[in-house]
Design a protein around this motif. Structure first.
Motif, mmCIF file in Angstrom:
data_model
loop_
_atom_site.group_PDB
_atom_site.id
_atom_site.type_symbol
_atom_site.label_atom_id
_atom_site.label_comp_id
_atom_site.label_asym_id
_atom_site.label_seq_id
_atom_site.Cartn_x
_atom_site.Cartn_y
_atom_site.Cartn_z
ATOM 1 N N THR A 11 -58.779 29.365 -21.114
ATOM 2 C CA THR A 11 -57.969 31.028 -21.385
ATOM 3 C C THR A 11 -57.044 31.091 -21.304
ATOM 4 O O THR A 11 -56.347 30.131 -21.221
ATOM 5 N N ARG A 12 -55.959 31.902 -22.122
ATOM 6 C CA ARG A 12 -54.595 31.706 -22.335
ATOM 7 C C ARG A 12 -54.002 32.629 -20.262
ATOM 8 O O ARG A 12 -55.328 32.810 -19.469
ATOM 9 N N VAL A 13 -52.940 32.009 -20.298
ATOM 10 C CA VAL A 13 -52.674 32.628 -18.386
ATOM 11 C C VAL A 13 -53.311 33.920 -18.823
ATOM 12 O O VAL A 13 -53.138 34.767 -17.191
ATOM 13 N N ALA A 14 -53.192 35.264 -19.430
ATOM 14 C CA ALA A 14 -52.700 36.473 -19.031
ATOM 15 C C ALA A 14 -54.393 37.003 -19.165
ATOM 16 O O ALA A 14 -54.343 37.709 -19.942
ATOM 17 N N ASP A 15 -55.222 35.828 -19.282
ATOM 18 C CA ASP A 15 -56.515 36.410 -19.767
ATOM 19 C C ASP A 15 -57.053 36.794 -21.384
ATOM 20 O O ASP A 15 -57.647 37.388 -22.027
ATOM 21 N N ALA A 16 -55.371 36.414 -22.377
ATOM 22 C CA ALA A 16 -55.688 36.986 -23.436
ATOM 23 C C ALA A 16 -56.978 35.421 -24.274
ATOM 24 O O ALA A 16 -56.909 35.409 -24.131
ATOM 25 N N PRO A 17 -56.745 36.190 -25.503
ATOM 26 C CA PRO A 17 -57.975 35.567 -26.850
ATOM 27 C C PRO A 17 -58.225 33.912 -27.007
ATOM 28 O O PRO A 17 -56.825 33.784 -26.480
ATOM 29 N N VAL A 18 -58.793 33.098 -26.425
ATOM 30 C CA VAL A 18 -57.920 31.694 -27.142
ATOM 31 C C VAL A 18 -57.553 31.604 -28.197
ATOM 32 O O VAL A 18 -58.550 32.333 -28.711
ATOM 33 N N SER A 19 -56.531 30.950 -28.149
ATOM 34 C CA SER A 19 -56.257 30.710 -29.739
ATOM 35 C C SER A 19 -56.827 29.177 -30.924
ATOM 36 O O SER A 19 -57.803 28.722 -30.555
ATOM 37 N N GLU A 20 -57.596 29.923 -31.828
ATOM 38 C CA GLU A 20 -57.842 28.882 -32.833
ATOM 39 C C GLU A 20 -57.671 27.919 -33.483
ATOM 40 O O GLU A 20 -57.994 27.487 -34.452
ATOM 41 N N GLY A 21 -56.571 28.178 -33.348
ATOM 42 C CA GLY A 21 -55.375 27.266 -34.293
ATOM 43 C C GLY A 21 -55.460 25.574 -33.538
ATOM 44 O O GLY A 21 -56.144 25.477 -32.452
ATOM 45 N N GLU A 22 -54.590 24.940 -34.854
ATOM 46 C CA GLU A 22 -54.597 23.781 -34.043
ATOM 47 C C GLU A 22 -53.691 23.161 -33.015
ATOM 48 O O GLU A 22 -52.773 24.022 -32.505
ATOM 49 N N ALA A 23 -53.762 22.237 -31.989
ATOM 50 C CA ALA A 23 -53.531 22.183 -31.309
ATOM 51 C C ALA A 23 -51.539 21.631 -31.722
ATOM 52 O O ALA A 23 -51.715 21.347 -32.167
ATOM 53 N N CYS A 24 -50.156 21.654 -30.843
ATOM 54 C CA CYS A 24 -49.484 21.813 -31.155
ATOM 55 C C CYS A 24 -49.583 19.642 -31.323
ATOM 56 O O CYS A 24 -49.894 19.002 -30.308
ATOM 57 N N SER A 25 -48.816 19.338 -32.254
ATOM 58 C CA SER A 25 -48.659 18.075 -32.856
ATOM 59 C C SER A 25 -48.168 17.529 -31.883
ATOM 60 O O SER A 25 -46.581 18.264 -31.662
ATOM 61 N N LEU A 26 -48.756 16.487 -31.436
ATOM 62 C CA LEU A 26 -47.924 15.734 -29.665
ATOM 63 C C LEU A 26 -46.697 14.875 -31.007
ATOM 64 O O LEU A 26 -45.656 14.225 -30.245
ATOM 65 N N GLU A 27 -46.789 14.395 -32.106
ATOM 66 C CA GLU A 27 -46.026 13.693 -32.913
ATOM 67 C C GLU A 27 -44.411 14.675 -33.089
ATOM 68 O O GLU A 27 -43.431 14.297 -32.621
ATOM 69 N N ASN A 28 -44.594 16.035 -32.430
ATOM 70 C CA ASN A 28 -43.204 16.754 -32.529
ATOM 71 C C ASN A 28 -42.545 16.406 -31.039
ATOM 72 O O ASN A 28 -41.491 17.406 -30.865
ATOM 73 N N TYR A 29 -42.964 15.896 -30.172
ATOM 74 C CA TYR A 29 -42.392 15.978 -28.728
ATOM 75 C C TYR A 29 -42.500 14.628 -28.618
ATOM 76 O O TYR A 29 -40.890 14.657 -28.046
ATOM 77 N N LEU A 30 -43.573 13.232 -29.161
ATOM 78 C CA LEU A 30 -42.394 12.323 -28.757
ATOM 79 C C LEU A 30 -40.965 11.721 -29.270
ATOM 80 O O LEU A 30 -40.079 10.664 -28.915
ATOM 81 N N THR A 31 -40.475 12.468 -30.382
ATOM 82 C CA THR A 31 -38.767 12.458 -31.106
ATOM 83 C C THR A 31 -38.030 13.648 -30.801
ATOM 84 O O THR A 31 -36.681 12.530 -30.560
ATOM 85 N N LEU A 32 -38.331 13.300 -29.328
ATOM 86 C CA LEU A 32 -37.135 14.114 -28.705
ATOM 87 C C LEU A 32 -36.428 13.184 -27.382
ATOM 88 O O LEU A 32 -38.099 12.403 -26.490
ATOM 89 N N PRO A 33 -35.712 13.471 -27.229
ATOM 90 C CA PRO A 33 -34.561 13.004 -25.563
ATOM 91 C C PRO A 33 -35.714 13.309 -24.295
ATOM 92 O O PRO A 33 -36.211 15.009 -24.383
ATOM 93 N N ASP A 34 -36.078 12.137 -23.225
ATOM 94 C CA ASP A 34 -36.531 13.425 -21.906
ATOM 95 C C ASP A 34 -35.887 14.016 -21.757
ATOM 96 O O ASP A 34 -36.799 15.237 -21.122
ATOM 97 N N ASN A 35 -34.902 14.509 -21.737
ATOM 98 C CA ASN A 35 -34.129 15.439 -20.857
ATOM 99 C C ASN A 35 -34.591 16.700 -21.809
ATOM 100 O O ASN A 35 -34.168 18.191 -21.066
#
Length: 404
Positions: A11-35
């Motif tokens: 569930t979402r933190v505020a008990d909103a409906p669960v998203s049916e979309g695709e998970a955020c792509s990990l590849e979009n994160y791995l290109t960013l600096p750690d900090n």
């Protein structure tokens, strides 16, 4: 055991409906600096609140472990996983730890491992079919259930933990290996110890079992490469496995540190080779090594034989208190699988969870979970006996007996 992505009724933190979309792509994160992940991780933690607990093993990199609600070795984190009421457990450790958290968790809880590639080379050295073959071989020479207690180190798959639980055995960690050996010997005359030969050998030797009453079972050889008469004569059958980090430490490293720093205290993890442990001033679990440094007087100097992230963290922490902490080997004793969990992986897992998507869920099948929990519950019931004296004041074998 299943690895589930977007499968759970999160569930979402505020008990909103669960998203049916695709998970955020990990590849979009791995290109960013750690900090650039710090504020995003902190914001996600605030939004998730008490619904989520973040556990961090001591060997994690600083950029990740700083966000943990609790840090510890595998024993301490197991106890926390068994007691928390949080709905989501984000485990910054390795695969077998997340499996154990799922086994020990409450109904409805879900365990997330930020990177599924965070495994353990030692755990990979014992596959369930190999263990079953070993057990059948022992039975053929007149051993097996009734004579041998299977005992597995925490660093093993849930399937092997279940194997031990179903056959009257249990799980141990380096914190309570000696107590687990005592428990096993009270019930049967022999122990099959999986999968770390070094922890098994160091613990048994400290308890007074001579080397000629231990044998090593090699799963890649016929009948383990051990003659039937040797198996029947042995008190402890050690699986041929090891920790890739701790096996790097050599007796020569101890000699070199003593020559360079007279009076230095050498303390090592009992996953190290027997020859290294015999030269050390004290042995101990990860938590025990930390305690030894913490309680030492100002001006103490330590060389520690364990994973480099923990050693570096202790060096920074205690420098201001006049204590010098160094690694026993400066060529880089890094747990590469622990290192796989990065700030990017953590941010990805948490932000998906904020959006109601569970990624990288670790789920142990119910039939395996039942017997694995039996074995883990036995471990928790044994607990960790308090040391009778400070191991730095004792010889290494006695230290193993108290704190391995």
């Amino acid at each position: 055991m299943e690895l589930l992505v977007e499968d759970a009724p999160a569930t979402r933190v505020a008990d909103a409906p669960v998203s049916e979309g695709e998970a955020c792509s990990l590849e979009n994160y791995l290109t960013l600096p750690d900090n650039t992940m710090d504020e995003r991780i902190a914001a996600a933690r605030r939004q998730l609140g008490k619904s989520t607990i973040l556990l961090g093993h001591h060997y994690q990199r600083d950029e990740v472990i700083r966000f943990a609600d609790y840090t510890g070795d595998s024993y301490r984190l197991s106890k926390i996983a068994a007691s928390t009421d949080a709905r989501y457990v984000v485990f910054c450790g390795v695969h077998f730890m997340a499996e154990s958290a799922d086994v020990l968790g409450k109904d409805g809880q879900q365990v997330i491992l930020p990177d599924l590639n965070a495994g353990c080379s030692m755990a990979d050295m014992a596959e369930i079919s190999q263990v079953e073959d070993c057990w059948e071989s022992l039975e053929r020479v007149g051993l097996g259930e009734g004579k041998v207690t299977p005992l597995t180190y925490m660093n093993s798959t849930a399937a092997i933990k279940a194997f031990c639980g179903e056959r009257g055995g249990l799980v141990c960690t380096s914190s309570n290996a000696a107590a687990a050996f005592d428990w096993a010997f009270e019930r049967r005359e022999k122990i099959l110890f999986l999968p770390d030969q070094h922890l098994g050998r160091n613990t048994a030797y400290a308890m007074g079992i001579p080397m000629n009453e231990m044998v090593v079972w090699d799963p890649w050889q016929i009948n383990g490469g051990v003659a039937p008469d040797r198996l029947r004569a042995a008190k402890v059958i050690l699986w041929k496995g090891h920790c890739s980090v701790h096996q790097r430490f050599l007796p020569s490293h101890v000699d070199a540190m003593r020559a360079k720093y007279p009076g230095i205290q050498v303390i090592v993890h009992p996953e190290c080779r027997w020859e290294v442990c015999q030269k050390a001033d004290a042995l101990g679990s990860t938590e025990r090594l930390i305690e030894l440094v913490e309680k030492a007087p100002e001006g103490s100097t330590f060389a520690i034989g364990t994973e480099i992230h923990l050693v570096n963290r202790l060096a920074k922490q205690f420098a201001a208190k006049g204590k010098l902490v160094m690694t026993l080997d400066d060529t880089g004793c890094l747990c590469t699988t622990m290192y796989r969990i990065s700030p990017q992986h953590l941010a990805w897992a948490l932000e998906n969870l904020v959006e109601g998507r569970v990624v990288n869920r670790i789920h142990v099948e119910e039939d395996v979970k039942h017997w694995a929990k039996v074995a883990l519950d036995r471990m928790l019931e044994i607990g960790v006996p308090a040391p009778k004296a400070r191991p730095v004041e004792a010889q290494a074998p006695d230290a193993v007996q108290r704190s391995a």
